[in-house]
Write a protein that holds these residues in place. Structure first.
Motif, PDB file in Angstrom:
ATOM      1  N   LYS A   1      10.601   0.592  -2.076  1.00 24.74           N
ATOM      2  CA  LYS A   1       9.994   1.490  -1.085  1.00 24.74           C
ATOM      3  C   LYS A   1       8.595   1.043  -0.662  1.00 24.74           C
ATOM      4  CE  LYS A   1      12.572   5.591  -2.615  1.00 24.74           C
ATOM      5  NZ  LYS A   1      13.294   5.910  -1.358  1.00 24.74           N
ATOM      6  N   ILE A   2       7.873   0.345  -1.568  1.00 21.43           N
ATOM      7  CA  ILE A   2       6.492  -0.039  -1.241  1.00 21.43           C
ATOM      8  C   ILE A   2       6.362  -1.530  -0.915  1.00 21.43           C
ATOM      9  CG2 ILE A   2       5.582   1.811  -2.708  1.00 21.43           C
ATOM     10  CD1 ILE A   2       4.823  -0.407  -4.760  1.00 21.43           C
ATOM     11  N   LYS A   3       7.506  -2.182  -0.770  1.00 20.21           N
ATOM     12  CA  LYS A   3       7.502  -3.628  -0.548  1.00 20.21           C
ATOM     13  C   LYS A   3       6.563  -4.055   0.575  1.00 20.21           C
ATOM     14  CE  LYS A   3      10.623  -7.498   0.305  1.00 20.21           C
ATOM     15  NZ  LYS A   3      12.027  -7.912   0.587  1.00 20.21           N
ATOM     16  N   ASP A   4       6.576  -3.329   1.677  1.00 23.98           N
ATOM     17  CA  ASP A   4       5.770  -3.703   2.840  1.00 23.98           C
ATOM     18  C   ASP A   4       4.500  -2.865   2.974  1.00 23.98           C
ATOM     19  OD1 ASP A   4       7.697  -5.627   3.601  1.00 23.98           O
ATOM     20  OD2 ASP A   4       8.909  -4.059   4.547  1.00 23.98           O
ATOM     21  N   LYS A   5       4.168  -2.110   1.942  1.00 28.56           N
ATOM     22  CA  LYS A   5       2.977  -1.260   1.992  1.00 28.56           C
ATOM     23  C   LYS A   5       1.791  -1.984   1.349  1.00 28.56           C
ATOM     24  CE  LYS A   5       5.661   2.039   3.529  1.00 28.56           C
ATOM     25  NZ  LYS A   5       5.664   2.425   4.962  1.00 28.56           N
ATOM     26  N   GLU A   6       0.622  -1.793   1.901  1.00 29.56           N
ATOM     27  CA  GLU A   6      -0.573  -2.461   1.378  1.00 29.56           C
ATOM     28  C   GLU A   6      -1.394  -1.579   0.452  1.00 29.56           C
ATOM     29  OE1 GLU A   6      -2.999  -3.972   4.489  1.00 29.56           O
ATOM     30  OE2 GLU A   6      -1.466  -5.339   5.261  1.00 29.56           O
ATOM     31  N   ASN A   7      -1.457  -0.300   0.779  1.00 30.10           N
ATOM     32  CA  ASN A   7      -2.397   0.601   0.108  1.00 30.10           C
ATOM     33  C   ASN A   7      -1.674   1.585  -0.821  1.00 30.10           C
ATOM     34  OD1 ASN A   7      -4.511  -0.557   1.652  1.00 30.10           O
ATOM     35  ND2 ASN A   7      -3.951   0.770   3.377  1.00 30.10           N
TER      36      ASN A   7
END
Length: 528
Positions: free
Chosen positions: A432-438
């Motif tokens: 779910k956070i693969k493409d999240k930065e923060n």
């Protein structure tokens, strides 16, 4: 409960054997069976013991500190405690002195009672002595309501060993002045409510990596180091006035003429350092005599009790061999030593039992007090939270409960997704956070003690490490700041310690993240 006679009257009317009985403070357990309760009533009647120290249950007692006995949950513990105190007082010929460990409130021993912040949290406050005084007062009023005379607190050990398995969060911190000032404030509040206090664990249990419930810790420092640091709070607080001092089970050869004997049975330490050098005139109470640091070395019943008394302890706490202890002291002790201890104990009982009750004294509202402490203690370690104010972020909740007020409070003002490891697997979160930065990361450990890395599973630690290496992380810790020793917190954009997992602390932390309040606290310990 009836009042207690004067020392003069008691000294003339009590026999030598009865006076020795007053030295004994065996353990009483809130969740005992009827058979066990009757056995203690019989002991009180036949041996004329002076007091009781209450614990939750036999499974939670000192020697089961890291044991595997199942601890019974009793939601009616407080009413059970009140009833037992009345019952045991009725069994006693002389009024019993009732004590308990309530360092952070009756919740330390009793379910469904107010829990106040740990000392390490209080130690993070700057200019918070008035709040610590109020904590002491509130806890004392809870004790008084239950029928307890004596809170065996505060801890004045200096927290100078992050691997300490038994003190840690119970200490106000590593700075001797901070520890001393905070302890004096706690004592002041407790005294105002008419409850006795005891500073512990003399001569200082902070710099140990051994748990004295299980074995005897060794502190191999020289006299100058000990006098300047470990003994500093005891010196200052004894000089300012305190009801009693509890002796820890510690081996400190520099204070014991080179001997590795436990301080709790050392004449050099109790009669020498405490009585003579510090000029302490009050009651000396032993730490629990069932603790394995000493109990496993003295299998002959009554021997340990005699050694503890002969070394200078007035009150023998958690004495397991009362009958044999009384007989051994009666056989070995001289009249002068017995009378001196009896007098100190009786005058303390008079102070506790014969006081005029001040019904006008009111506790401060619990939630209000906790919120004030949360605001003054929350501590920014590195960075700031401005990074995420307008940027998209994802919340990750390393929590062992279903809901986290920290995230739900922020959710009212910001739109973001957050995931809890209690209901979402690590692979799912990573996807779910693969493409999240923060990432806004909240850590709430299941245990406040440092053993086994605070019981946080190793796969959780692996995830934390990966997040710190690959993402922009703002971190909030709801628990011991020593959690930071296990992660590279300098890789975060911001790291904040909120100390407690209470709802009030989570709300304050959320408001800090939202930029509504500043972090006023300062770490009371060093993080490596």
């Amino acid at each position: 409960m009836h009042n207690i006679t004067s020392y003069t009257t008691a000294s003339e009317s009590l026999s030598k054997r009865e006076k020795i009985g007053q030295l004994f403070m065996p353990a009483a357990f809130i969740n005992d069976t009827e058979e066990e309760i009757c056995a203690l009533e019989k002991l009180i009647k036949e041996q004329g013991i002076g007091g009781l120290c209450f614990f939750h249950s036999r499974a939670s007692a000192a020697t089961n500190f890291e044991g595997k006995k199942k601890i019974i949950v009793n939601t009616e513990s407080l009413s059970t405690l009140k009833n037992l105190i009345q019952r045991y007082q009725k069994a006693a010929k002389q009024p019993l002195l009732i004590s308990i460990d309530a360092e952070w409130g009756l919740a330390m021993r009793i379910e469904n009672t107010p829990q106040y912040p740990y000392a390490i949290c209080l130690g993070a406050m700057q200019n918070g002595l008035d709040l610590i005084e109020q904590v002491g007062k509130n806890i004392a009023l809870d004790c008084k309501n239950a029928g307890i005379h004596w809170n065996l607190a505060p801890v004045v050990d200096i927290n100078n060993n992050p691997n300490n398995p038994v003190i840690g969060y119970r200490s106000f911190g590593e700075d001797k002045n901070n520890v001393t000032e905070n302890a004096i404030a706690f004592i002041k509040g407790t005294k105002e409510a008419g409850i006795l206090t005891s500073i512990k664990h003399f001569p200082g249990h902070g710099d140990t990596a051994t748990d004295s419930h299980l074995d005897l810790p060794l502190i191999d420092k020289n006299i100058d180091e000990l006098w300047d640091n470990e003994l500093y709070p005891f010196r200052k607080i004894v000089a300012s006035g305190v009801d009693s001092v509890m002796i820890g089970h510690l081996s400190i050869p520099a204070l014991a003429n080179g001997s590795k004997i436990s301080s709790s049975i050392s004449k050099d330490i109790i009669k020498g350092v405490l009585r003579t050098e510090l000029s302490f005139k009050g009651v000396v109470i032993s730490d629990a005599l069932n603790m394995h640091a000493v109990s496993k070395n003295y299998p002959i019943k009554g021997e340990l009790e005699w050694l503890a008394f002969d070394a200078g302890n007035d009150i023998l706490c958690f004495a397991e061999n009362t009958v044999e202890g009384i007989e051994t002291i009666l056989k070995n002790a001289n009249n002068k030593a017995i009378e001196e201890s009896f007098k100190r104990i009786w005058l303390l009982k008079e102070k506790a039992i014969n006081q005029i009750d001040n019904h006008k004294l009111q506790a401060v509202d619990y939630t209000t007090l906790l919120t004030k402490i949360a605001k003054k203690s929350i501590t920014q370690i590195v960075g700031n939270t401005n990074n995420f104010m307008n940027a998209p972020f994802v919340g990750i909740d390393i929590n062992f409960k279903e809901e986290n007020t920290f995230f739900t409070t922020i959710k009212k003002e910001k739109d973001f997704d957050f995931y809890n490891l209690s209901d979402t697997s690590i692979p799912e979160i990573k996807a779910k956070i693969k493409d999240k930065e923060n990432i806004l990361l909240s850590i709430e450990a299941p245990k406040v003690k440092p053993q086994n890395k605070f019981n946080i599973p190793k796969e959780y630690w692996a995830l934390i490490g990966e997040l710190l290496e690959t993402k922009n992380v703002i971190l909030y810790i709801f628990g011991s700041p020593f959690i930071l020793n296990h992660l590279n917190y300098k890789n975060t954009k911001s790291a904040v310690v909120a100390y407690q997992d209470f709802e009030e602390f989570k709300t304050v932390a959320a408001n800090h993240f939202l930029g509504k309040i500043n972090a006023e606290g300062k770490l009371p310990v060093t993080i490596s």
